[in-house]
Write an enzyme that holds these catalytic residues in place. Structure first.
Site, PDB file in Angstrom:
ATOM      1  CE1 TYR A   7      37.447  43.374  31.981  1.00 14.64           C
ATOM      2  CE2 TYR A   7      37.962  43.097  29.652  1.00 14.64           C
ATOM      3  CZ  TYR A   7      38.051  42.667  30.960  1.00 14.64           C
ATOM      4  OH  TYR A   7      38.752  41.514  31.247  1.00 14.64           O
ATOM      5  CD  GLN A  54      39.413  46.985  33.759  1.00 15.61           C
ATOM      6  OE1 GLN A  54      40.439  47.644  33.711  1.00 15.61           O
ATOM      7  NE2 GLN A  54      38.202  47.515  33.818  1.00 15.61           N
ATOM      8  CD  GLU A  55      37.914  40.277  34.530  1.00 13.71           C
ATOM      9  OE1 GLU A  55      37.078  40.191  35.456  1.00 13.71           O
ATOM     10  OE2 GLU A  55      37.578  40.344  33.332  1.00 13.71           O
ATOM     11  CB  SER A  56      41.068  40.021  40.690  1.00 18.99           C
ATOM     12  OG  SER A  56      42.414  39.871  40.247  1.00 18.99           O
TER      13      SER A  56
END
Length: 467
Positions: free
Chosen positions: A447, A316-318
């Protein structure tokens, strides 16, 4: 058509010399006698700016924004502490300025000549134009001339008492055909009206281009390419009697605008307002990569935050890219802000093991601080993920808002997530129980959902096989 457009722009330039955001003109008697020497003596610069996704907001517990970053740099120039006051009401901000409660209005003010001495305008820090914000529709011609002509007889939703109303009035005076109808919207800000456009609640609105472009990242179904005014200068406002402060800001800005730091800020918030990895987030099991599986399994020792959940967060982040860098400055596999990385002992923020270890420590730190408010450990994971995304302060605000309104403050879905959404509305982010002001909750809700859905799919696909 060319003659009509030329006449429109001439009249609009006249408008820009005739007014700003509000029409009321309260007395200037009793303006505080505070100038540069007083600010330096008390070693504090007080600045009011507005909550929105460009000028000032909190990202992962770190204050960021175009006006905020500029104010930080000016406070450094003076060698004083910066105190930020937030306010989206133009008239209230003017009152704060003239009463001496703040020294600068650091918002996108249009320098005018008919403000009856209520404030002076500093050296411009940038330029912008007003654009038409509308949903993308295949049967609508978005060329400037056709769009302006097409607006005749149409309705445009605008913030009540804003200068955008005068823009429409000038178009009506210039263009032939039925007048454009203004739909006045109360108790919303410009960004919320943009959201109404995206959600088909209203047809279209107007906004400054940098704000419109930032919001297009959140709402891809919008078109913001149609300009309806020429560019004009944007400035900070100071008291009319703060002559030395204005002179110092003018001199500083002329020099600062030539620096790399200014170019960095301008690019970050104006040219590329949301420059980072794609906001399209898949939740299927095929998003998984095993490049860092060994590290994640070794570090994720808590059963509530197991290696598959952490893997879902990393995607999700990167998207499993250790060199990823967000527009706000978060970096690495788990997108740590530099301040957070330092707090949890990271020497090299792009180092995969250090980044993952600090990200997990941060999640566990959030979990411990939420135990008192969310006793159920499975429910608490959602709260911790939300706080990881938007900051613990905003989540605590949402918990208090939910409790105040009779919702369940320890349940995320349909309770605290609803309260978080409310924090984009001035009616709620101005509530006394709210300590961290405006935030846009939509992305955080997505998210949490994406991370949890992907985690479930990872468990189904890999859980038993890789235990």
């Amino acid at each position: 058509m060319k003659m009509r457009l030329y006449s429109f722009f001439v009249l609009l330039l006249v408008f820009l010399s005739l007014g700003c955001s509000r029409r009321r003109t309260p007395s200037i008697l009793g303006v505080a006698d505070i100038d540069l020497d007083s600010i330096c003596s008390r070693k504090k610069l007080c600045v009011v700016t507005d909550y929105n996704s460009v000028n000032y907001f909190v990202c992962k517990d770190v204050a960021v924004g175009y006006q905020y970053d500029m104010a930080v740099e000016y406070a450094k120039h003076l060698g004083v502490e910066l105190q930020i006051v937030v306010g989206n009401d133009y008239e209230h901000n003017v009152d704060l300025l003239n009463s001496g409660k703040v020294d600068i209005i650091a918002t996108s003010l249009i320098a005018d000549t008919v403000n009856e001495g209520r404030m002076a305008f500093a050296e411009p820090f940038g330029k912008s134009r007003v654009v038409l914000v509308q949903r993308v529709e295949a049967d609508r011609d978005l060329v400037l001339q056709d769009s302006l002509s097409a607006l005749c007889g149409d309705t445009v939703a605008l913030l009540q008492n804003s200068f955008y109303e005068t823009v429409i009035e000038n178009i009506n005076d210039t263009m032939k055909g039925p007048d454009i109808v203004i739909q006045q919207i109360e108790h919303y800000d410009v960004e919320q009206i943009i959201q109404l456009v995206s959600e088909e609640e209203v047809r279209q609105t107007l906004a400054l281009e940098n704000i419109a472009r930032a919001n297009k990242w959140y709402y891809p179904n919008l078109d913001v390419a149609t300009g309806v005014t020429p560019e004009y200068d944007l400035s900070w406002g100071v008291r009319t009697n703060a002559v030395n402060l204005k002179a110092d800001i003018d001199e500083w800005l002329k020099e600062f605008k030539t620096t790399q730091r200014f170019k960095q800020i301008y690019r970050k918030y104006v040219i590329d307002p949301r420059e980072h990895h794609s906001n399209v987030q898949k939740t299927t099991a095929d998003t998984y990569k095993d490049d860092y599986e060994e590290i994640i399994r070794q570090l994720a020792t808590d059963s509530r935050y197991d290696w598959l959940l952490i893997s879902s967060v990393v995607y999700q982040e990167s998207h499993f890219n250790p060199e990823a860098k967000s527009w706000a400055g978060a970096r690495g596999l788990m997108q740590l802000m530099p301040e957070t990385a330092k707090r949890f002992g990271v020497d090299d923020i792009s180092h995969p093991e250090q980044n993952i270890e600090a990200g997990i420590k941060y999640l566990m730190w959030l979990d411990k601080r939420l135990i008192k408010y969310v006793p159920d450990m499975n429910e608490r994971v959602k709260f911790a993920l939300a706080a990881y995304n938007i900051g613990l302060g905003h989540i605590m605000d949402a918990i208090r808002l939910a409790e105040k309104q009779g919702m369940k403050p320890d349940v995320w879905q349909a309770n605290v997530e609803v309260a978080l959404l409310q924090k984009a509305n001035a009616q709620f982010y101005s509530d006394p129980v709210v300590k961290h002001g405006y935030c846009r909750g939509t992305e955080t809700i997505n998210y949490v959902k994406n991370v949890m859905d992907r985690y479930y799919n990872y468990k189904v696909a890999f859980g038993k096989k890789k235990q």
